[in-house]
Design an enzyme around this catalytic site. Structure first.
Site, PDB file in Angstrom:
ATOM      1  N   HIS A  33      61.179   4.312  39.138  1.00 23.99           N
ATOM      2  CA  HIS A  33      62.504   4.863  38.876  1.00 23.99           C
ATOM      3  C   HIS A  33      63.521   4.404  39.911  1.00 23.99           C
ATOM      4  O   HIS A  33      64.621   4.930  39.967  1.00 23.99           O
ATOM      5  CB  HIS A  33      62.448   6.393  38.840  1.00 23.99           C
ATOM      6  CG  HIS A  33      61.398   6.918  37.904  1.00 23.99           C
ATOM      7  ND1 HIS A  33      60.171   7.348  38.351  1.00 23.99           N
ATOM      8  CD2 HIS A  33      61.380   6.999  36.559  1.00 23.99           C
ATOM      9  CE1 HIS A  33      59.427   7.711  37.293  1.00 23.99           C
ATOM     10  NE2 HIS A  33      60.139   7.494  36.204  1.00 23.99           N
TER      11      HIS A  33
HETATM   12  S1  FES Z   1      60.873   6.697  41.856  1.00 18.34           S
HETATM   13 FE1  FES Z   1      59.827   7.817  40.346  1.00 18.34          FE
HETATM   14  S2  FES Z   1      57.781   7.772  40.981  1.00 18.34           S
HETATM   15 FE2  FES Z   1      58.838   6.701  42.520  1.00 18.34          FE
END
Ligand code: FES
Length: 69
Positions: A33
């Site tokens: 993410h």
């Molecule tokens: S940014 Fe979502 S698991 Fe690492």
């Protein structure tokens, strides 16, 4: 030393080497993410809410041995 588990949802961040386009030299990127940590594991960009965990450690045997965990 930090624990290589992202504080967002638990993925494994990848090491970044050299100066990056965001101005951070090295560090860690969680590709899941997009969280970014600096080389000390401090959170630079979320969604991860916290720094990477520093494990508990203890110096033993007149500081010749480091026990982690
Ligand atoms: S940014 Fe979502 S698991 Fe690492």
């Amino acid at each position: 030393m930090v624990v290589g588990v992202c504080t967002h949802l638990g993925c494994v961040p990848n090491e970044r080497r050299g100066l990056q386009s965001d101005g951070i030299d090295g560090g860690w990127l969680c590709a899941c993410h997009g969280s970014v940590y600096d080389g000390s594991g401090r959170i630079i960009k979320g969604p991860a809410p916290k720094n990477l965990e520093v494990p508990s450690y203890q110096f033993m045997n007149n500081n010749k041995t480091l026990r982690i965990g």
